[in-house]
Design an enzyme around this catalytic site. Structure first.
Site, short mmCIF file in Angstrom:
data_model
loop_
_atom_site.label_atom_id
_atom_site.label_comp_id
_atom_site.label_asym_id
_atom_site.label_seq_id
_atom_site.Cartn_x
_atom_site.Cartn_y
_atom_site.Cartn_z
CE LYS A 129 -4.11 -0.41 2.31
NZ LYS A 129 -5.02 -0.44 3.45
CB CYS B 171 -19.11 3.43 9.31
SG CYS B 171 -17.44 3.92 8.93
#
Ligand SMILES: NC(=O)c1ccc[n+]([C@@H]2O[C@H](COP(=O)([O-])OP(=O)(O)OC[C@H]3O[C@@H](n4cnc5c(N)ncnc54)[C@H](O)[C@@H]3O)[C@@H](O)[C@H]2O)c1
Length: 438
Positions: free
Chosen positions: A36, A264
């Site tokens: 990443k 979330c």
């Protein structure tokens, strides 16, 4: 201007790093995921989010934004360390803080005196005290004597409009007992020109959970009312309109559909519900909200299956794989629940999404799904169509375009009520329209 270190360059970390660097701060984004970091260093974002790539590239070009996988090289110069590591749910449903604790252990040897450590990850109330104890222990082990300041800095951005939300937040919540941290973090957030609210860390953490839990409750509430509308011929959209004129209620944020998804809401509601149970409150409303949301898709699939006379041998078009438009995030997306169930029940699935198809393929390499570059192609010979997400390319389909592709008498499930205004046209073409609560 400050030296900021953002630990965890996932969704929240990359957005925060880019935005803080755009205000002239020197920002390092740190992650343990070397791949990443390599990709971010070259200005490539491993997920899709509007405006983000440009902002990251600007930061890199200006020299304000760099990425690293080395705690030893990044921590010593940081005035403010923002923790944005993941906090997945543990098997008991409560937030798993292992990444938060691991990052504290990794940073401890390198922090400078008077550093501020602000926890942006969503964590339960009481986490700051645990972090304080852990960090003190780690410092003691190596006989390091420095003062540090802890704060809670919850994140309220929405995927799909994250850069804009971060640049223009409704409010900034800072939870800290340290006057120094309050002053420095207020200064850091001054360019946002948003109300800055100071509160206890526990309140800041509850405020984050409660905000998401409230929005999830609103979604569940409207779905419950929609279920009742389906029994009595009322139209949920008209009901919403009528309710919305009451200023105490408001007309925004009503989404009848398949329930809430994303990275979330499901996680935060589950965590708050598990937190309630762990504190002897098994009758907390959120325990029920979580269960209703968990059951919603299966309940609706059973209903559609009955109408269709079973899934076996049926051709099903699924439009919209991401959990909402403008993102390729699949976390808790309806597609991830519906497609495996349809295939298991013997249906053939043809799928379309303008952005999330590569991610879906990588998550489910073994699922026998046919993917299409264009929405009309996915509709070909469909017995049933699911419109799961309101991507523009999907909701702009005309009834004629749909009718020429699907089978005569196809069931058209408009899970976001986006085609309600074209219902009569669809029905006049022999399509069986089903919205939610209409
Ligand atoms: N995604 C959202 O929309 C959103 C919004 C508000 C709050 N949050 C909260 O923010 C936090 C981060 O969410 P996200 O979606 O960005 O998560 P994510 O999974 O996308 O990213 C987390 C990152 O942390 C890294 N990481 C893990 N352990 C590490 C360590 N010890 N050191 C350095 N890096 C480490 C991972 O490699 C990963 O890149 C969570 O607590 C989440 O609940 C997320």
């Amino acid at each position: 201007m400050m030296n900021i270190l953002v630990i965890g360059t996932g969704f929240v970390g990359v957005v925060s790093s880019a935005v803080f660097s755009s205000f002239g701060n020197t920002v390092i984004g740190l992650d343990v995921d070397e791949k990443k970091i390599q990709s971010l260093t070259q200005g490539n974002i491993p997920f899709f989010e509007p405006q983000l790539k440009e902002l990251v590239q600007q930061g890199i070009t200006s020299g304000n934004l760099t990425f690293s996988s080395s705690y030893a090289e990044s921590v010593p110069q940081a005035d403010v360390i923002i923790l944005a590591v993941g906090t997945p749910s543990a098997p008991d449903g409560q937030a798993d803080l292992k990444y938060v604790f691991a990052s504290i252990q990794s940073l401890a040897p390198y922090i400078k005196d008077q550093v501020i450590i602000a926890i942006k990850s969503t964590v339960p109330p009481g986490t700051n005290q645990k972090v304080r104890e852990l960090l003190e222990q780690e410092l003691q082990k190596i006989s390091k004597h420095v003062q540090f300041h802890l704060a809670s800095l919850p994140e309220f951005l929405k995927e799909g409009s994250a850069v804009d939300d971060t640049l223009h937040p409704d409010r900034v919540v800072i939870g800290s007992e340290s006057e120094f941290a309050k002053r420095v973090l207020s200064e850091l957030h001054e360019p946002f020109r948003a109300p800055i609210l100071h509160m206890k860390p526990e309140s800041a953490q509850m405020c984050k959970y409660a905000s998401n839990a409230y929005l999830a409750t609103r979604i569940t509430f409207v779905n419950q009312i929609a279920n009742l509308c389906e029994e009595n011929g009322a139209n949920i959209q008209e009901v919403i309109q009528g309710m919305g004129y009451d200023k105490r209620i408001g007309s925004h944020y009503w989404y009848p559909g398949l329930g809430y998804g994303g990275s979330c809401f499901p996680k935060d509601v589950k965590e708050l519900s598990a937190y309630a149970k762990a504190h002897g409150q098994s009758d907390n409303l959120l325990v029920t909200i979580d269960q209703l949301n968990e059951d919603r898709i299966s309940m609706l699939l059973r209903k559609y299956e009955q109408i269709l006379g079973g899934w076996q041998g049926k051709q099903v078009a699924v439009l919209g794989l991401a959990f909402k438009p403008n993102t390729d995030d699949l976390r808790e997306a309806p597609s991830t629940k519906i497609i495996p169930q349809l295939l298991h029940a013997g249906a053939t699935v043809r799928a379309y999404d303008p952005m999330a198809t590569p991610v879906f393929k990588s998550w489910y390499p073994d699922l026998a799904v046919a993917y299409f570059e264009l929405a009309p192609d996915a509709l070909k010979d469909a017995d049933c169509v699911f419109v799961l997400i309101e991507w523009k390319a999907i909701i702009q389909l005309s009834p004629e375009e749909i009718a020429t592709q699907v089978k005569q008498g196809a069931l058209f499930i408009d899970a976001r009520n986006q085609f309600l205004d074209r219902r009569a046209q669809l029905e006049s073409q022999g399509i069986r329209y089903m919205g939610i609560g209409v």
